[in-house]
Design an enzyme around this catalytic site. Structure first.
Site, PDB file in Angstrom:
ATOM      1  N   HIS A  33      13.491 -15.176   7.904  1.00 28.24           N
ATOM      2  CA  HIS A  33      12.722 -14.125   7.239  1.00 28.24           C
ATOM      3  C   HIS A  33      13.175 -12.818   7.862  1.00 28.24           C
ATOM      4  O   HIS A  33      13.461 -12.764   9.062  1.00 28.24           O
ATOM      5  CB  HIS A  33      11.217 -14.286   7.476  1.00 28.24           C
ATOM      6  N   ASP A  34      13.199 -11.753   7.081  1.00 29.17           N
ATOM      7  CA  ASP A  34      13.682 -10.462   7.582  1.00 29.17           C
ATOM      8  C   ASP A  34      12.990 -10.024   8.872  1.00 29.17           C
ATOM      9  O   ASP A  34      13.633  -9.612   9.823  1.00 29.17           O
ATOM     10  CB  ASP A  34      13.560  -9.381   6.510  1.00 29.17           C
TER      11      ASP A  34
END
Length: 100
Positions: A33-34
């Site tokens: 996930h970013d």
């Protein structure tokens, strides 16, 4: 050595350590996930610059190790701004942040 730290240098060190560990385990694919790999900045521009630097390193490490990206996606659930959802949030600020 990086518990509690949320800065760019720590994020880059974590990524290097992760790929070293993946290689030792024989992992062929990784995901993220970013916000798991890159810290939020003081503003939108700094947040984007941080993510760009981490992604550049990730691409380099993928080439060096042969480990491929299975998926990467946005974390639209753990920050308090998304407590009422992301794309369904009644807050225009939260919705716009999610859409960007």
């Amino acid at each position: 050595p990086w518990d509690g730290a949320d800065d760019l240098d720590t994020a880059l060190s974590r990524l290097r350590a992760s790929f070293e560990f993946f290689k030792k385990l024989g992992v062929k694919y990784w995901t993220f996930h970013d916000r798991d790999i890159s810290p939020e900045g003081r503003d939108w521009d700094e947040t984007c610059r941080n993510l760009d630097k981490v992604v550049d390193l990730a691409e380099q490490l993928q080439k060096e190790t042969g480990i491929k990206l299975l998926w990467g996606t946005a974390n639209l659930f753990s920050h308090p701004r998304f407590m009422n959802g992301a794309s369904t949030n009644p807050s225009l600020h939260s919705f716009c942040h999610a859409a960007a």
